[in-house]
Scaffold this motif. Structure first.
Motif, mmCIF file in Angstrom:
data_model
loop_
_atom_site.group_PDB
_atom_site.id
_atom_site.type_symbol
_atom_site.label_atom_id
_atom_site.label_comp_id
_atom_site.label_asym_id
_atom_site.label_seq_id
_atom_site.Cartn_x
_atom_site.Cartn_y
_atom_site.Cartn_z
ATOM 1 N N HIS A 178 0.973 45.950 33.415
ATOM 2 C CA HIS A 178 1.927 46.834 34.169
ATOM 3 C C HIS A 178 3.101 46.067 34.747
ATOM 4 O O HIS A 178 4.166 46.657 34.946
ATOM 5 C CB HIS A 178 1.199 47.399 35.131
ATOM 6 N N LEU A 179 3.119 44.880 35.034
ATOM 7 C CA LEU A 179 4.011 44.078 35.443
ATOM 8 C C LEU A 179 4.905 43.281 34.523
ATOM 9 O O LEU A 179 5.954 42.742 34.842
ATOM 10 C CB LEU A 179 3.555 42.756 36.583
ATOM 11 N N LEU A 180 4.700 43.618 33.173
ATOM 12 C CA LEU A 180 5.439 42.785 32.218
ATOM 13 C C LEU A 180 6.298 43.928 31.235
ATOM 14 O O LEU A 180 5.536 45.105 31.011
ATOM 15 C CB LEU A 180 4.476 41.918 31.393
ATOM 16 N N PRO A 181 7.125 43.529 30.674
ATOM 17 C CA PRO A 181 7.645 44.242 29.595
ATOM 18 C C PRO A 181 6.907 44.359 28.384
ATOM 19 O O PRO A 181 5.986 43.587 28.348
ATOM 20 C CB PRO A 181 9.045 43.746 29.267
ATOM 21 N N SER A 182 6.900 45.155 27.511
ATOM 22 C CA SER A 182 6.047 45.416 26.147
ATOM 23 C C SER A 182 6.001 43.821 25.499
ATOM 24 O O SER A 182 4.866 43.810 24.832
ATOM 25 C CB SER A 182 6.501 46.585 25.474
ATOM 26 N N ALA A 183 7.064 43.461 25.418
ATOM 27 C CA ALA A 183 7.076 41.800 24.729
ATOM 28 C C ALA A 183 7.243 40.971 25.809
ATOM 29 O O ALA A 183 8.225 41.026 26.518
ATOM 30 C CB ALA A 183 7.918 41.887 23.497
ATOM 31 N N PHE A 184 6.511 39.754 25.678
ATOM 32 C CA PHE A 184 6.778 38.531 26.410
ATOM 33 C C PHE A 184 6.461 37.261 25.591
ATOM 34 O O PHE A 184 5.634 37.476 24.748
ATOM 35 C CB PHE A 184 5.926 38.803 27.691
ATOM 36 N N THR A 185 6.761 36.079 26.383
ATOM 37 C CA THR A 185 6.273 34.792 25.618
ATOM 38 C C THR A 185 5.081 34.375 26.604
ATOM 39 O O THR A 185 4.829 34.835 27.513
ATOM 40 C CB THR A 185 7.401 33.788 25.948
ATOM 41 N N ARG A 222 10.990 36.172 18.073
ATOM 42 C CA ARG A 222 11.003 35.115 18.865
ATOM 43 C C ARG A 222 12.026 35.422 19.906
ATOM 44 O O ARG A 222 13.021 36.148 19.942
ATOM 45 C CB ARG A 222 11.404 33.741 18.263
ATOM 46 N N ARG A 223 11.615 34.724 21.425
ATOM 47 C CA ARG A 223 12.528 34.883 22.113
ATOM 48 C C ARG A 223 13.939 34.188 21.933
ATOM 49 O O ARG A 223 13.890 32.806 21.808
ATOM 50 C CB ARG A 223 12.017 34.338 23.564
ATOM 51 N N PRO A 231 10.352 30.545 21.361
ATOM 52 C CA PRO A 231 8.862 30.942 21.536
ATOM 53 C C PRO A 231 8.691 32.254 20.715
ATOM 54 O O PRO A 231 9.555 33.179 20.863
ATOM 55 C CB PRO A 231 8.598 30.758 22.849
ATOM 56 N N TYR A 232 7.361 32.539 20.280
ATOM 57 C CA TYR A 232 7.263 33.686 19.785
ATOM 58 C C TYR A 232 6.658 34.752 21.171
ATOM 59 O O TYR A 232 6.342 34.282 22.185
ATOM 60 C CB TYR A 232 5.740 33.675 18.894
ATOM 61 N N LEU A 233 7.117 35.961 20.562
ATOM 62 C CA LEU A 233 6.937 37.041 21.681
ATOM 63 C C LEU A 233 5.346 37.696 21.370
ATOM 64 O O LEU A 233 5.022 37.497 20.204
ATOM 65 C CB LEU A 233 7.790 38.108 21.426
ATOM 66 N N TYR A 234 4.772 38.077 22.319
ATOM 67 C CA TYR A 234 3.480 38.484 22.254
ATOM 68 C C TYR A 234 3.493 39.995 22.897
ATOM 69 O O TYR A 234 4.265 40.396 23.742
ATOM 70 C CB TYR A 234 2.362 37.684 22.895
ATOM 71 N N ARG A 235 2.295 40.629 22.687
ATOM 72 C CA ARG A 235 2.082 41.947 23.609
ATOM 73 C C ARG A 235 0.517 41.791 23.562
ATOM 74 O O ARG A 235 -0.182 41.522 22.878
ATOM 75 C CB ARG A 235 2.619 43.060 22.610
ATOM 76 N N PHE A 236 0.011 42.711 24.687
ATOM 77 C CA PHE A 236 -1.353 42.956 24.879
ATOM 78 C C PHE A 236 -1.782 43.945 23.812
ATOM 79 O O PHE A 236 -1.184 44.796 23.543
ATOM 80 C CB PHE A 236 -1.447 43.660 26.072
ATOM 81 N N LYS A 237 -2.994 43.634 23.265
ATOM 82 C CA LYS A 237 -3.488 44.562 22.166
ATOM 83 C C LYS A 237 -3.852 45.963 22.809
ATOM 84 O O LYS A 237 -4.251 45.774 24.083
ATOM 85 C CB LYS A 237 -4.880 44.072 21.471
ATOM 86 N N PRO A 238 -3.673 47.018 22.128
ATOM 87 C CA PRO A 238 -4.200 48.225 22.716
ATOM 88 C C PRO A 238 -5.651 48.425 22.914
ATOM 89 O O PRO A 238 -6.278 47.924 22.262
ATOM 90 C CB PRO A 238 -3.466 49.420 21.894
ATOM 91 N N THR A 239 -6.140 48.966 24.075
ATOM 92 C CA THR A 239 -7.571 49.224 24.454
ATOM 93 C C THR A 239 -7.942 50.558 24.161
ATOM 94 O O THR A 239 -7.090 51.552 24.263
ATOM 95 C CB THR A 239 -7.818 48.847 25.819
#
Length: 241
Positions: A178-185, A222-223, A231-239
């Motif tokens: 919740h504190l991060l954008p959808s994509a981050f490093t 990448r960022r 660096p590559y961008l990541y996102r949290f996997k949906p739950t």
């Protein structure tokens, strides 16, 4: 303006009629921006005094709904992650006469309770989505770095400290997405952990544990605009929850 016609007088009269007496909500709204943990504060009209967002509980709503309303009105967000973290019920929480004098409100004209118990909630929000909005008692609503918060009205510095301590204790169980954008490093995610926990983390160990957790999905993007290799961008996997 006649003190009896001051909008604050009408506000507190409405509170007395429509809200539960002696009980309030205080909200600690956390955001993360430029590698800093931030908290949203309000500056009272005609003063240099700051406080947390807060409000009272209407007789027709639950405590959780009241907390959601208080945070929504200050952030503009409908989807919120809120955590109740503490009840502040000391017999003497702060010097009422000094505090109300600092607000410059004609509170002496209000039949104000000698004691109010406050239920603390913290919210985790994405900084870029928040529209900081003051209420009619305040003229500025903005973010402050959590390490640079000024002396606040009431006992709000204590409330922020307790909220941060609670967040740190419960950190492993909180949806920090919740504190991060959808994509981050990964370095951005590490910095968020370090900022909340208040201590540095070994980058290699952090990366290994993160990859072993299986909670992240690497994106093809990448960022751009970084001084080193992008660096590559990541996102949290949906739950499923």
């Amino acid at each position: 303006m006649n003190a009896y016609n001051h909008p604050a007088i009408q506000y507190y009269q409405d509170v007395s009629e429509q809200c539960i007496h002696y009980l309030s909500i205080d909200g600690v709204i956390f955001g993360f921006h430029e590698n800093q943990l931030k908290v949203l504060l309000l500056r009272w009209k005609g003063t240099t005094e700051w406080s947390l967002p807060g409000g009272f509980i209407r007789k027709t709503e639950s405590v959780d709904v009241a907390a959601q309303r208080v945070v929504r009105e200050r952030t503009g967000l409908d989807e919120l992650y809120l955590q109740q973290f503490h009840v502040f019920g000391e017999a003497e929480r702060y010097d009422q006469a000094d505090t109300w004098a600092r607000t410059k409100l004609p509170i002496q004209q209000v039949n104000w309770s000698e004691r109010t118990i406050s239920i603390g909630y913290y919210a985790l929000v994405e900084y870029s989505k928040v529209v900081p909005t003051p209420d009619f008692l305040t003229e500025e609503c903005c973010w402050w770095n959590v390490d640079d918060i000024p002396p606040l009205l009431f006992d709000h510095n204590h409330i922020v400290a307790v909220a941060l301590s609670s967040l740190r204790r419960q950190f492993a169980d909180q949806p920090i997405s919740h504190l991060l954008p959808s994509a981050f490093t990964v370095p951005e995610l590490q910095r968020l952990h370090e900022t909340i926990l208040g201590q540095p983390l070994d980058a290699r160990n952090f990366y290994k544990k993160l990859m072993a957790s299986g909670t992240l999905e690497r994106l093809s993007e990448r960022r751009a605009g970084t001084p080193h290799k992008a660096p590559y961008l990541y996102r949290f996997k949906p739950t499923d929850i």
